[in-house]
Design an enzyme around this catalytic site. Structure first.
Site, PDB file in Angstrom:
ATOM      1  N   GLU A   1       1.203  13.074  26.764  1.00  0.00           N
ATOM      2  CA  GLU A   1       2.540  12.696  27.216  1.00  0.00           C
ATOM      3  C   GLU A   1       2.736  12.864  28.721  1.00  0.00           C
ATOM      4  O   GLU A   1       2.993  11.892  29.435  1.00  0.00           O
ATOM      5  CB  GLU A   1       3.598  13.530  26.470  1.00  0.00           C
ATOM      6  CG  GLU A   1       3.575  13.299  24.969  1.00  0.00           C
ATOM      7  CD  GLU A   1       4.582  14.183  24.239  1.00  0.00           C
ATOM      8  OE1 GLU A   1       5.596  13.658  23.778  1.00  0.00           O
ATOM      9  OE2 GLU A   1       4.335  15.403  24.120  1.00  0.00           O
TER      10      GLU A   1
ATOM     11  N   LEU B   1       3.931   7.549  18.427  1.00  0.00           N
ATOM     12  CA  LEU B   1       5.367   7.314  18.210  1.00  0.00           C
ATOM     13  C   LEU B   1       6.140   8.475  18.812  1.00  0.00           C
ATOM     14  O   LEU B   1       6.355   9.504  18.168  1.00  0.00           O
ATOM     15  CB  LEU B   1       5.710   7.138  16.736  1.00  0.00           C
ATOM     16  CG  LEU B   1       7.073   6.444  16.589  1.00  0.00           C
ATOM     17  CD1 LEU B   1       6.994   4.981  16.984  1.00  0.00           C
ATOM     18  CD2 LEU B   1       7.604   6.553  15.180  1.00  0.00           C
ATOM     19  N   ASP B   2       6.546   8.276  20.050  1.00  0.00           N
ATOM     20  CA  ASP B   2       7.269   9.312  20.778  1.00  0.00           C
ATOM     21  C   ASP B   2       8.732   9.282  20.349  1.00  0.00           C
ATOM     22  O   ASP B   2       9.328   8.202  20.267  1.00  0.00           O
ATOM     23  CB  ASP B   2       7.139   9.006  22.280  1.00  0.00           C
ATOM     24  CG  ASP B   2       7.935   9.973  23.123  1.00  0.00           C
ATOM     25  OD1 ASP B   2       7.738  11.180  22.963  1.00  0.00           O
ATOM     26  OD2 ASP B   2       8.761   9.511  23.921  1.00  0.00           O
TER      27      ASP B   2
ATOM     28  N   ASP C   1       0.835  -1.203   0.000  1.00  0.00           N
ATOM     29  CA  ASP C   1       0.000   0.000   0.000  1.00  0.00           C
ATOM     30  C   ASP C   1       0.873   1.258   0.000  1.00  0.00           C
ATOM     31  O   ASP C   1       2.090   1.176   0.049  1.00  0.00           O
ATOM     32  CB  ASP C   1      -0.980   0.011   1.192  1.00  0.00           C
ATOM     33  CG  ASP C   1      -0.261  -0.080   2.516  1.00  0.00           C
ATOM     34  OD1 ASP C   1       0.981  -0.054   2.522  1.00  0.00           O
ATOM     35  OD2 ASP C   1      -0.940  -0.176   3.554  1.00  0.00           O
TER      36      ASP C   1
ATOM     37  N   ASP D   1       0.413   9.172  22.461  1.00  0.00           N
ATOM     38  CA  ASP D   1       1.473   9.620  21.570  1.00  0.00           C
ATOM     39  C   ASP D   1       1.937   8.336  20.873  1.00  0.00           C
ATOM     40  O   ASP D   1       2.665   7.538  21.464  1.00  0.00           O
ATOM     41  CB  ASP D   1       2.621  10.256  22.355  1.00  0.00           C
ATOM     42  CG  ASP D   1       3.694  10.782  21.411  1.00  0.00           C
ATOM     43  OD1 ASP D   1       3.601  10.486  20.196  1.00  0.00           O
ATOM     44  OD2 ASP D   1       4.621  11.469  21.866  1.00  0.00           O
TER      45      ASP D   1
ATOM     46  N   GLU E   1      -1.854  13.543  18.608  1.00  0.00           N
ATOM     47  CA  GLU E   1      -1.467  14.715  17.849  1.00  0.00           C
ATOM     48  C   GLU E   1      -1.512  14.477  16.341  1.00  0.00           C
ATOM     49  O   GLU E   1      -1.553  15.413  15.559  1.00  0.00           O
ATOM     50  CB  GLU E   1      -0.082  15.208  18.260  1.00  0.00           C
ATOM     51  CG  GLU E   1      -0.036  16.698  18.019  1.00  0.00           C
ATOM     52  CD  GLU E   1       1.256  17.321  18.431  1.00  0.00           C
ATOM     53  OE1 GLU E   1       1.202  18.245  19.242  1.00  0.00           O
ATOM     54  OE2 GLU E   1       2.312  16.905  17.934  1.00  0.00           O
ATOM     55  N   GLU E   2      -1.518  13.220  15.953  1.00  0.00           N
ATOM     56  CA  GLU E   2      -1.556  12.906  14.521  1.00  0.00           C
ATOM     57  C   GLU E   2      -2.946  13.104  13.918  1.00  0.00           C
ATOM     58  O   GLU E   2      -3.112  12.994  12.716  1.00  0.00           O
ATOM     59  CB  GLU E   2      -1.105  11.459  14.284  1.00  0.00           C
ATOM     60  CG  GLU E   2       0.290  11.132  14.766  1.00  0.00           C
ATOM     61  CD  GLU E   2       1.360  12.008  14.136  1.00  0.00           C
ATOM     62  OE1 GLU E   2       1.187  12.430  12.980  1.00  0.00           O
ATOM     63  OE2 GLU E   2       2.353  12.297  14.822  1.00  0.00           O
TER      64      GLU E   2
ATOM     65  N   ASP F   1       5.095   7.789  11.820  1.00  0.00           N
ATOM     66  CA  ASP F   1       4.228   8.263  12.912  1.00  0.00           C
ATOM     67  C   ASP F   1       2.743   8.189  12.536  1.00  0.00           C
ATOM     68  O   ASP F   1       1.899   7.880  13.374  1.00  0.00           O
ATOM     69  CB  ASP F   1       4.624   9.648  13.447  1.00  0.00           C
ATOM     70  CG  ASP F   1       5.274  10.522  12.424  1.00  0.00           C
ATOM     71  OD1 ASP F   1       5.140  10.199  11.227  1.00  0.00           O
ATOM     72  OD2 ASP F   1       5.884  11.529  12.817  1.00  0.00           O
TER      73      ASP F   1
END
Ligand code: FDP
Length: 309
Positions: A254, A107-108, A59, A105, A88-89, A65
């Site tokens: 976070e 992917l921190d 794909d 979060d 946040e995404e 992230d």
């Protein structure tokens, strides 16, 4: 912890632990996070741009992230227990029919992807609609994708850690450590941003930590940096900066979940004047300065920052 014999054998599966120690909704949501974390981890080499030509699913290549966000959001909403999943995404939280509000979060430390430094994910399970204060957290957990994948969690009764182990073609989480506590003697500190940007009390406190023989350890991921504070004792800070008094880290996604967990490990988290859990954010992406770790040190730092010294 009710099954200490199983803990001593070190072979207690996450699902069994959750059955004994977590409310059903949080157990199901945590299991969803655990399964999704393996999918996210598997995707890192392909999605991060390390292997540009290869895309196993065929794909459209998404940034890691965004990919992590989608994997976790789908896993959480499909449990039926999430009321909303915010990160946040996403501009708006994903709504669903359950009762738990999840802030994450996914992917921190994404700026660590290129350098293969640690990455993590953070989840807060809130009993009230978002945005709300950390006092409404019923559970929090973080994932580390380091040498090993670990899941460190609390449901308000101590902090416990699981590790992913291969089981045939799959990976399964097993109990690694129970009732984690910050050690009495603090050894490390890590402070985000750059020294010249820090407010003066933070600069002088860092000098004093060096005078006390503590070592700077900073890997650039909140999860990774906090994880070593939990193991060695000390402080992680993303402080107020002279030109950015509200710091960088987001309260809902976070600092509140990590602070909730840190307090369960015997520590304290402050924004420089109050407990991070007392912040009532008015927006999903609201930030605050964060000083998190060993309680005596953070309280000392809080006094200095409040006084502006
Ligand atoms: P990143 O921007 O790489 O996602 O959450 C934000 C965060 O990482 C934290 O994980 C980390 O502690 C901090 O930012 C690092 O910021 P600096 O580069 O300013 O130190």
């Amino acid at each position: 912890m009710s099954d200490s014999r199983a803990v001593q054998r070190g072979r207690l599966k996450l699902e069994e632990f959750l059955r004994l120690n977590a409310p059903e909704d949080l157990a199901v949501l945590t299991t969803a996070v655990a399964k999704a974390s393996i999918i996210v981890w598997d995707g890192i080499p392909f999605r991060s741009g390390l292997l540009k030509e290869v895309n196993p699913s065929g794909d459209t290549q998404k940034a890691i992230d965004v990919y992590s966000n989608d994997v976790y959001a789908d896993a959480l909403t499909s449990t039926g227990y999430a009321a909303e999943v915010a990160s946040e995404e996403m501009e708006e939280p994903t709504r669903a029919k359950g009762e738990v509000s999840v802030a994450m979060d996914p992917l921190d430390g994404s700026s660590n992807v290129e350098t293969n430094n640690p990455l993590g994910s953070i989840f807060g399970f809130y009993r009230k609609p978002l945005p709300t204060s950390g006092r409404n957290l019923a559970g929090a957990l973080y994932v580390t994708y380091g040498n090993v994948i670990t899941l460190t969690l609390t449901f308000g009764k101590g902090v416990h850690r699981f590790v992913a182990l291969r089981e045939g073609a799959n990976m399964a989480f097993e109990l690694l450590e129970v009732n984690l506590k910050l050690p009495d003697k603090p050894e490390v500190y890590g402070v985000g941003g750059s020294r010249r940007e820090w407010i003066p009390p933070v600069r002088s406190f860092v000098d004093s930590m060096e005078d006390r023989g503590m070592k700077e350890r900073y890997c650039g991921t909140f999860v990774g940096d906090y994880n070593q504070v939990l193991a060695r004792g000390g402080v992680f800070a993303y402080p107020a900066l002279v030109k950015k008094p509200q710091g960088k880290l987001r309260v809902l996604y976070e600092t509140a979940p990590m602070s909730f967990l840190n307090e369960q490990a015997g520590g304290y988290g402050s924004d420089g004047s109050r407990d991070i859990l007392d912040i009532a954010p008015t927006g999903l992406a609201e930030t605050s300065p964060a000083y998190i770790g060993s309680a005596p040190l953070v309280k000392e730092l809080e006094k200095l920052v409040s006084a502006g010294d």
